[in-house]
Design an enzyme around this catalytic site. Structure first.
Site, PDB file in Angstrom:
ATOM      1  N   ARG A 223       0.851  -1.185   0.000  1.00 54.79           N
ATOM      2  CA  ARG A 223       0.000   0.000   0.000  1.00 54.79           C
ATOM      3  C   ARG A 223       0.885   1.232   0.000  1.00 54.79           C
ATOM      4  O   ARG A 223       2.001   1.217   0.535  1.00 54.79           O
ATOM      5  CB  ARG A 223      -0.906   0.022   1.239  1.00 54.79           C
ATOM      6  N   HIS A 271      -1.729   0.757  -9.846  1.00 55.46           N
ATOM      7  CA  HIS A 271      -2.390  -0.232  -8.966  1.00 55.46           C
ATOM      8  C   HIS A 271      -3.001  -1.379  -9.792  1.00 55.46           C
ATOM      9  O   HIS A 271      -4.209  -1.624  -9.742  1.00 55.46           O
ATOM     10  CB  HIS A 271      -3.468   0.454  -8.088  1.00 55.46           C
TER      11      HIS A 271
HETATM   12  P1  NDP Z   1      -1.804 -11.844   4.108  1.00 59.80           P
HETATM   13  O1  NDP Z   1      -2.643 -11.295   5.205  1.00 59.80           O
HETATM   14  O2  NDP Z   1      -2.082 -13.226   3.621  1.00 59.80           O
HETATM   15  O3  NDP Z   1      -0.257 -11.790   4.514  1.00 59.80           O
HETATM   16  C1  NDP Z   1       0.303 -10.759   5.241  1.00 59.80           C
HETATM   17  C2  NDP Z   1       1.733 -11.124   5.611  1.00 59.80           C
HETATM   18  O4  NDP Z   1       2.345  -9.996   6.249  1.00 59.80           O
HETATM   19  C3  NDP Z   1       1.821 -12.291   6.595  1.00 59.80           C
HETATM   20  O5  NDP Z   1       2.925 -13.091   6.289  1.00 59.80           O
HETATM   21  C4  NDP Z   1       2.043 -11.582   7.940  1.00 59.80           C
HETATM   22  O6  NDP Z   1       2.749 -12.370   8.903  1.00 59.80           O
HETATM   23  C5  NDP Z   1       2.901 -10.415   7.498  1.00 59.80           C
HETATM   24  N1  NDP Z   1       2.819  -9.308   8.463  1.00 59.80           N
HETATM   25  C6  NDP Z   1       1.734  -8.608   8.859  1.00 59.80           C
HETATM   26  N2  NDP Z   1       2.069  -7.690   9.763  1.00 59.80           N
HETATM   27  C7  NDP Z   1       3.404  -7.794   9.951  1.00 59.80           C
HETATM   28  C8  NDP Z   1       4.335  -7.124  10.777  1.00 59.80           C
HETATM   29  N3  NDP Z   1       3.966  -6.141  11.595  1.00 59.80           N
HETATM   30  N4  NDP Z   1       5.633  -7.521  10.725  1.00 59.80           N
HETATM   31  C9  NDP Z   1       6.021  -8.534   9.906  1.00 59.80           C
HETATM   32  N5  NDP Z   1       5.170  -9.221   9.101  1.00 59.80           N
HETATM   33  C10 NDP Z   1       3.888  -8.847   9.124  1.00 59.80           C
HETATM   34  O7  NDP Z   1      -1.925 -10.792   2.914  1.00 59.80           O
HETATM   35  P2  NDP Z   1      -1.839 -11.064   1.342  1.00 59.80           P
HETATM   36  O8  NDP Z   1      -0.568 -11.766   1.053  1.00 59.80           O
HETATM   37  O9  NDP Z   1      -3.092 -11.672   0.843  1.00 59.80           O
HETATM   38  O10 NDP Z   1      -1.787  -9.553   0.788  1.00 59.80           O
HETATM   39  C11 NDP Z   1      -0.777  -8.655   1.216  1.00 59.80           C
HETATM   40  C12 NDP Z   1      -1.101  -7.242   0.788  1.00 59.80           C
HETATM   41  O11 NDP Z   1      -0.901  -7.077  -0.601  1.00 59.80           O
HETATM   42  C13 NDP Z   1      -2.556  -6.797   0.963  1.00 59.80           C
HETATM   43  O12 NDP Z   1      -2.841  -6.452   2.311  1.00 59.80           O
HETATM   44  C14 NDP Z   1      -2.660  -5.621   0.022  1.00 59.80           C
HETATM   45  O13 NDP Z   1      -2.329  -4.426   0.706  1.00 59.80           O
HETATM   46  C15 NDP Z   1      -1.606  -5.919  -1.038  1.00 59.80           C
HETATM   47  N6  NDP Z   1      -2.205  -6.192  -2.361  1.00 59.80           N
HETATM   48  C16 NDP Z   1      -1.849  -5.373  -3.405  1.00 59.80           C
HETATM   49  C17 NDP Z   1      -2.343  -5.608  -4.662  1.00 59.80           C
HETATM   50  C18 NDP Z   1      -1.906  -4.763  -5.820  1.00 59.80           C
HETATM   51  O14 NDP Z   1      -2.443  -4.886  -6.910  1.00 59.80           O
HETATM   52  N7  NDP Z   1      -0.918  -3.896  -5.639  1.00 59.80           N
HETATM   53  C19 NDP Z   1      -3.270  -6.709  -4.934  1.00 59.80           C
HETATM   54  C20 NDP Z   1      -3.570  -7.509  -3.777  1.00 59.80           C
HETATM   55  C21 NDP Z   1      -3.052  -7.234  -2.539  1.00 59.80           C
HETATM   56  P3  NDP Z   1       2.143 -13.756   9.462  1.00 59.80           P
HETATM   57  O15 NDP Z   1       2.201 -14.712   8.295  1.00 59.80           O
HETATM   58  O16 NDP Z   1       3.057 -14.151  10.540  1.00 59.80           O
HETATM   59  O17 NDP Z   1       0.739 -13.455   9.886  1.00 59.80           O
HETATM   60  C1  OXD Z   2      -6.260  -5.772  -3.181  1.00 59.05           C
HETATM   61  C2  OXD Z   2      -5.799  -4.821  -4.198  1.00 59.05           C
HETATM   62  O1  OXD Z   2      -6.029  -5.535  -1.996  1.00 59.05           O
HETATM   63  O2  OXD Z   2      -6.193  -4.961  -5.388  1.00 59.05           O
HETATM   64  O3  OXD Z   2      -6.860  -6.795  -3.562  1.00 59.05           O
HETATM   65  O4  OXD Z   2      -5.026  -3.914  -3.881  1.00 59.05           O
END
Ligand code: NDP
Ligand code: OXD
Length: 308
Positions: A223, A271
């Protein structure tokens, strides 16, 4: 019970058609979504502030994407509302393809060759293969884990940082402050795939940039609010960071006069790294709605305390 569909900032056409086909009269679509108790389940993308307060019956809020920062902690929501999100093979695979495209383009100097050919300049640059690069991934969830596995399979050295340790072949799992430091100290590319939460907001700042290897390229697909924009520009201008590939921004669309557009070391994509595909996502949302109707637990619910 009825479902409301509230989409802002995306073209809603395919979503409306698909949900209408699946749900018929059980569906209300914004802006024709009356504030009635019957609407207990809302599927949403980036509702405007205050919008959700109009639905007093709301108990289930289904995000139409993966990132729920737009829904968690809002003051127009009752605390008891269950929030769920999308986990989808297309969303996951598309993200990995986007990352591979950027990594390969950078490793193989493609944008430099485009520039060279505009100037009729024949200027081969050094080869970089997958096995020559170390890639650090911040966030090893649904998207990060899959990307890590795919990149490791190509032959890159892959390090992944998350709150809890992961066990995935050929990928080093790192946690905590020490883990973050060793990732930053060893990676040629740092990919941000963290969710936006109070703990991760502004994490891509001078503190991290100063610990990265000189010449690191940052790829931010998490983000925009993960990035301190002034610190990023300073790190690029000092040469400590070599390049930034940015797909997400604090304000989207990125304003036309924003300095990121004209910076020679920043590449902007609008995005598009990965987008929920109505063809695959509608069925899982309808299945979650049916679960709610049967008072069963929903799939892919969000831990509201952790914020993701
Ligand atoms: P998940 O919730 O599956 O994974 C999040 C990961 O981040 C987990 O491994 C989690 O750790 C880790 N995490 C969270 N907080 C912390 C912290 N404080 N310190 C260290 N590690 C942390 O999310 P997704 O993989 O599904 O998606 C990730 C992000 O990608 C979304 O939230 C979104 O913002 C972004 N996104 C962007 C898109 C784009 O087109 N640009 C499209 C889709 C998503 P743990 O495994 O230990 O819980
Ligand atoms: C999502 C994105 O979070 O598209 O799915 O950014």
């Amino acid at each position: 019970m009825a479902m409301g569909l509230l989409i802002r900032h995306w073209d809603p056409t395919a979503w409306v058609d698909g949900f209408r086909e699946a749900l018929g009269d059980e569906l209300y679509v914004y802006p024709d979504m009356p504030a009635q108790e019957e609407i207990t389940f809302v599927a949403a993308w980036r509702p405007d502030p205050g919008m959700l307060a109009h639905y007093p019956g709301l108990r289930y809020l289904q995000c139409l994407g993966a990132g729920v920062d737009q829904l968690v902690g809002r003051d127009d929501l009752l605390e008891a509302v269950v929030i769920s999100r999308i986990v989808d093979p297309d969303l996951t695979a598309d993200m990995t393809e986007h990352l591979m495209a950027i990594l390969l383009s950078d490793m193989k100097h493609l944008s430099s060759y485009v520039h060279d050919s505009e100037e009729q300049r024949w200027s081969p640059r050094p080869y970089r293969r997958w096995r020559d690069v170390t890639i650090g991934i911040l966030g090893m969830g649904e998207l990060g884990l899959y990307a890590a596995g795919a990149l490791a399979q190509m032959g890159a050295t892959v390090l992944g940082w998350s709150r809890s340790a992961k066990h995935i072949a050929e990928v080093s799992s790192l946690t905590g402050e020490d883990g973050l430091l060793s990732l930053l100290e060893s990676s040629d590319y740092v990919i941000n795939l963290l969710p936006l939460t109070p703990a991760t907001q502004g994490i891509l700042s001078e503190r991290l940039f100063s610990q990265m290897l000189p010449g690191t390229a940052l790829i931010n697909v998490g983000r925009g609010a993960h990035v301190d924009e002034d610190d990023l520009l300073a790190a690029l201008d000092s040469g400590n960071l070599r390049a930034a590939y940015l797909d997400v921004f604090g304000q989207e669309p990125l304003p036309v006069d924003h300095p990121f557009w004209s910076h020679p070391s920043i590449w902007v994509t609008p995005h598009v790294a990965s987008r929920s595909n109505p063809e695959t996502v509608i069925a899982q949302v309808v299945a979650n709605y049916r679960r709610a109707q049967r008072s069963e637990s929903l799939k892919h619910t969000v831990d509201l305390r952790a914020g993701y």
